[in-house]
Write a protein that holds these residues in place. Structure first.
Motif, PDB file in Angstrom:
ATOM      1  N   UNK A  14       0.828  -1.201   0.000  1.00  0.00           N
ATOM      2  CA  UNK A  14       0.000   0.000   0.000  1.00  0.00           C
ATOM      3  C   UNK A  14       0.868   1.259   0.000  1.00  0.00           C
ATOM      4  N   UNK A  15       1.919   1.269   0.822  1.00  0.00           N
ATOM      5  CA  UNK A  15       2.801   2.431   0.899  1.00  0.00           C
ATOM      6  C   UNK A  15       3.569   2.622  -0.405  1.00  0.00           C
ATOM      7  N   UNK A  16       4.143   1.541  -0.925  1.00  0.00           N
ATOM      8  CA  UNK A  16       4.930   1.657  -2.146  1.00  0.00           C
ATOM      9  C   UNK A  16       4.071   2.073  -3.330  1.00  0.00           C
ATOM     10  N   UNK A  17       2.882   1.499  -3.434  1.00  0.00           N
ATOM     11  CA  UNK A  17       1.985   1.851  -4.547  1.00  0.00           C
ATOM     12  C   UNK A  17       1.532   3.298  -4.416  1.00  0.00           C
ATOM     13  N   UNK A  18       1.205   3.722  -3.194  1.00  0.00           N
ATOM     14  CA  UNK A  18       0.773   5.103  -2.992  1.00  0.00           C
ATOM     15  C   UNK A  18       1.876   6.079  -3.372  1.00  0.00           C
ATOM     16  N   UNK A  19       3.091   5.816  -2.949  1.00  0.00           N
ATOM     17  CA  UNK A  19       4.201   6.723  -3.264  1.00  0.00           C
ATOM     18  C   UNK A  19       4.456   6.775  -4.770  1.00  0.00           C
ATOM     19  N   UNK A  20       4.286   5.650  -5.448  1.00  0.00           N
ATOM     20  CA  UNK A  20       4.490   5.633  -6.898  1.00  0.00           C
ATOM     21  C   UNK A  20       3.453   6.489  -7.609  1.00  0.00           C
ATOM     22  N   UNK A  21       2.201   6.394  -7.181  1.00  0.00           N
ATOM     23  CA  UNK A  21       1.135   7.190  -7.801  1.00  0.00           C
ATOM     24  C   UNK A  21       1.325   8.670  -7.476  1.00  0.00           C
ATOM     25  N   UNK A  22       1.642   8.968  -6.215  1.00  0.00           N
ATOM     26  CA  UNK A  22       1.870  10.358  -5.805  1.00  0.00           C
ATOM     27  C   UNK A  22       3.030  10.977  -6.570  1.00  0.00           C
ATOM     28  N   UNK A  23       4.079  10.208  -6.819  1.00  0.00           N
ATOM     29  CA  UNK A  23       5.260  10.722  -7.517  1.00  0.00           C
ATOM     30  C   UNK A  23       4.943  11.103  -8.958  1.00  0.00           C
ATOM     31  N   UNK A  24       3.886  10.534  -9.508  1.00  0.00           N
ATOM     32  CA  UNK A  24       3.450  10.875 -10.870  1.00  0.00           C
ATOM     33  C   UNK A  24       2.512  12.075 -10.894  1.00  0.00           C
ATOM     34  N   UNK A  25       2.276  12.682  -9.714  1.00  0.00           N
ATOM     35  CA  UNK A  25       1.402  13.843  -9.657  1.00  0.00           C
ATOM     36  C   UNK A  25      -0.069  13.512  -9.605  1.00  0.00           C
ATOM     37  N   UNK A  26      -0.392  12.277  -9.257  1.00  0.00           N
ATOM     38  CA  UNK A  26      -1.790  11.849  -9.183  1.00  0.00           C
ATOM     39  C   UNK A  26      -2.256  11.797  -7.732  1.00  0.00           C
ATOM     40  N   UNK A  27      -3.499  12.179  -7.445  1.00  0.00           N
ATOM     41  CA  UNK A  27      -4.033  12.058  -6.082  1.00  0.00           C
ATOM     42  C   UNK A  27      -4.280  10.598  -5.695  1.00  0.00           C
ATOM     43  N   UNK A  28      -4.190  10.346  -4.402  1.00  0.00           N
ATOM     44  CA  UNK A  28      -4.474   9.041  -3.802  1.00  0.00           C
ATOM     45  C   UNK A  28      -5.413   9.255  -2.625  1.00  0.00           C
ATOM     46  N   UNK A  29      -6.416   8.420  -2.488  1.00  0.00           N
ATOM     47  CA  UNK A  29      -7.294   8.492  -1.317  1.00  0.00           C
ATOM     48  C   UNK A  29      -6.633   7.739  -0.168  1.00  0.00           C
ATOM     49  N   UNK A  30      -6.409   8.459   0.946  1.00  0.00           N
ATOM     50  CA  UNK A  30      -5.705   7.861   2.077  1.00  0.00           C
ATOM     51  C   UNK A  30      -6.577   7.920   3.334  1.00  0.00           C
ATOM     52  N   UNK A 165     -10.241   8.097  -9.581  1.00  0.00           N
ATOM     53  CA  UNK A 165      -9.018   7.807  -8.837  1.00  0.00           C
ATOM     54  C   UNK A 165      -8.297   6.582  -9.371  1.00  0.00           C
ATOM     55  N   UNK A 166      -6.978   6.576  -9.215  1.00  0.00           N
ATOM     56  CA  UNK A 166      -6.196   5.387  -9.527  1.00  0.00           C
ATOM     57  C   UNK A 166      -6.066   4.463  -8.322  1.00  0.00           C
ATOM     58  N   UNK A 167      -6.073   5.044  -7.088  1.00  0.00           N
ATOM     59  CA  UNK A 167      -5.764   4.242  -5.905  1.00  0.00           C
ATOM     60  C   UNK A 167      -6.512   4.744  -4.678  1.00  0.00           C
ATOM     61  N   UNK A 168      -7.079   3.804  -3.929  1.00  0.00           N
ATOM     62  CA  UNK A 168      -7.696   4.069  -2.628  1.00  0.00           C
ATOM     63  C   UNK A 168      -7.052   3.128  -1.620  1.00  0.00           C
ATOM     64  N   UNK A 169      -6.539   3.680  -0.532  1.00  0.00           N
ATOM     65  CA  UNK A 169      -6.014   2.849   0.556  1.00  0.00           C
ATOM     66  C   UNK A 169      -7.134   2.645   1.583  1.00  0.00           C
ATOM     67  N   UNK A 170      -7.387   1.405   1.930  1.00  0.00           N
ATOM     68  CA  UNK A 170      -8.504   1.054   2.804  1.00  0.00           C
ATOM     69  C   UNK A 170      -7.987   0.596   4.165  1.00  0.00           C
TER      70      UNK A 170
END
Length: 324
Positions: A14-30, A165-170
């Motif tokens: 979850x952390x690695x995927x979130x950081x990868x999406x964030x690094x591309x300038x995309x929002x992530x639901x946390x 969204x591309x990613x939601x952390x649950x």
């Protein structure tokens, strides 16, 4: 559709995927202890613009920057002695401080809506681990369409913004269920810009001085959640009802019946035992359930004004306000 990762089962992924999406300038639901946030790199103007676009949020409404520790906070804002004491006492937790932004701060002006101050918070829980790994503050308003009911679960986020969204952390239901309390220190005055998950009375006890409430703090938009109409369901809202009209959804508190509730489309009790912490945690979820009942109006029974009741009433008054 958004990818959803269970943070309890797969925390590292979850952390690695979130950081990868964030690094591309995309929002992530946390997930945070307050509500679920729509997070993006606070130093990246394109990423911040995507938050505003995804939410349909007015750009004069500033965003809170979330940090993982005091060192990260101090790189972006200047602490006065009172604010520092508040941070050292209540962070990590549901407290946002409005502080002067440092000239060399990398948080972009889009996050502060062009103000010379920055709203900053250190959240508790899994989101803090994401921020620490990412290494930069995350701008993170609530993960919902602007002005609508805030999300307290990944299911809420997915139903509203899942297609964008591309990613939601649950991480399951939010523990507190109300946004953070927002405080601004002006000299010797402590101003409450938004009541929230930290009871203002706790601040008053710590500092042994009064907190100036919103009605005397002025109407200038200095922080999130200060718009007159906010947290609104699709249905109309009636407050402090003594009776229920046929077909209305009823949300009450404390287990007491309200006249006419047998005519209601649905009856929900925020806390049958009268526990305001339970009521706060249930508020937004119950508003969504009442809205989904198909009722044209949601009627709310009276809520006590002490403690977290102050923040609950603030949300309900904004939900009931005329909508532009």
């Amino acid at each position: 559709m958004a990818e959803i990762i269970d943070t309890g089962r797969e925390p590292d992924r979850a952390i690695e995927r979130a950081c990868a999406v964030l690094a591309k300038g995309e929002p992530v639901a946390i997930p945070t202890e307050t509500v679920y946030g729509l997070a993006a790199d606070a130093t990246n103007p394109d990423a911040i613009s995507r938050i505003y676009e995804m939410k349909g949020r007015p750009r004069f409404n500033p965003l809170i920057s979330h940090v993982s520790d005091m060192a990260m906070a101090e790189a972006h804002v200047r602490f006065d002695p009172i604010s520092r004491r508040l941070a050292e006492t209540f962070w990590p937790g549901p407290l946002t401080l409005i502080l002067p932004q440092r000239p060399d701060s990398s948080v972009h002006a889009l996050a502060s809506a062009g103000l010379d101050t920055l709203g900053i918070r250190m959240p508790d829980g899994f989101s803090r681990r994401v921020i620490a790994r990412f290494g930069r503050p995350l701008a993170a308003p609530s993960a919902n369409t602007s002005g609508k009911i805030s999300p307290t679960s990944a299911v809420h986020v997915d139903a509203d913004l899942g297609e964008k969204l591309k990613l939601i952390l649950d991480a399951g239901p939010a523990e507190i269920g109300l946004e953070s309390t927002i405080i601004k220190v002006d000299g010797d005055e402590i101003r409450l810009l938004r009541p929230g998950g930290l009871d203002a009375a706790e601040i008053e006890r710590l500092l042994d001085r009064p907190v100036i409430r919103p009605e005397t703090a002025g109407a200038t938009i200095e922080a999130p959640g200060m718009l007159a109409s906010h947290y609104a369901p699709g249905a109309a809202v009636r407050l402090d009802v003594a009776d229920v009209r046929a077909g209305e959804a009823l949300i009450r508190f404390g287990g007491g019946r309200i006249a006419g509730e047998e005519q209601a489309a649905i009856v929900l009790d925020l806390s049958p035992t009268g526990n305001l912490h339970e009521a706060a945690a249930n508020l937004f979820d119950y508003m969504k359930r009442a809205d989904a009942s198909g009722a044209a109006t949601i009627a709310f029974g009276p809520i006590p004004s002490e403690g977290l009741g102050e923040a609950i009433i603030d949300r309900l008054q904004r939900a009931a306000a005329p909508r532009g």
